[in-house]
Design a protein around this motif. Sequence first.
Motif, PDB file in Angstrom:
ATOM      1  N   VAL A 127       0.834  -0.986   0.065  1.00 42.26           N
ATOM      2  CA  VAL A 127      -0.154   0.168   0.093  1.00 42.26           C
ATOM      3  C   VAL A 127       1.010   1.150   0.027  1.00 42.26           C
ATOM      4  O   VAL A 127       0.456   2.371  -0.585  1.00 42.26           O
ATOM      5  N   GLY A 128       1.891   1.075   0.469  1.00 43.45           N
ATOM      6  CA  GLY A 128       2.945   2.157   0.654  1.00 43.45           C
ATOM      7  C   GLY A 128       2.917   3.010   1.910  1.00 43.45           C
ATOM      8  O   GLY A 128       3.542   3.996   1.971  1.00 43.45           O
ATOM      9  N   MET A 129       2.111   2.584   2.829  1.00 40.31           N
ATOM     10  CA  MET A 129       2.058   3.072   4.188  1.00 40.31           C
ATOM     11  C   MET A 129       1.496   1.912   5.298  1.00 40.31           C
ATOM     12  O   MET A 129       1.132   1.167   4.895  1.00 40.31           O
ATOM     13  N   PRO A 130       2.111   2.350   6.558  1.00 44.06           N
ATOM     14  CA  PRO A 130       1.527   1.437   7.470  1.00 44.06           C
ATOM     15  C   PRO A 130      -0.028   1.432   7.614  1.00 44.06           C
ATOM     16  O   PRO A 130      -0.640   2.374   7.350  1.00 44.06           O
ATOM     17  N   PRO A 131      -0.481   0.305   8.213  1.00 37.65           N
ATOM     18  CA  PRO A 131      -2.085   0.266   8.444  1.00 37.65           C
ATOM     19  C   PRO A 131      -2.435   1.284   9.219  1.00 37.65           C
ATOM     20  O   PRO A 131      -3.672   2.133   8.807  1.00 37.65           O
TER      21      PRO A 131
END
Length: 170
Positions: A128-132
């Motif tokens: 996704v490109g970022m943490p959840p």
Amino acid sequence: MTTGQIGDCAGQGRALCGTIAQVSSKSAEEQRLRDLALLRRVRDQIDRDYAQPLDVEALARGVGMSAGHLSRAFRAAYGESPYSYLMTRRIERAMALLRRGDLSVTEVCFAVGCSSLGTFSTRFTELVGMPPSAYRRMVSREAALPPCVEKRVTRPVRNREVPAVLTHVV
């Protein structure tokens, strides 16, 4: 027939050699189609049971293949390994649950079948490109999209994995 003659049908006549080649290619094509049907069954099982503990060995046993053959054939047919496909489906579902906003990141992790929060966060960030947690904060501030658009726009696609260097969302 000597070893040099096996491949070129020497002494067998052109008609017989051509017939053998047609039968071989026809049976090879039939086997390829059978394998693709089995691979679709595996993919469908992953789609259906993504939240259950799944492993390649069990999936392979279910369709009568070895784990190695299943992995190679699955990658050739779908462009990624069965495990990668499973994790992509899990992350896709996790994104939908995080957009809902009523579950914590840990609850989402376990709801999609991951047993390790660290592995889940790492894979989520890769795809996704970022943490959840950052994703959850970001989508909570955005206006709601129609579900059909939201699913298409937010679907993680392995071919577009985020590069190793990430920019952090605050």
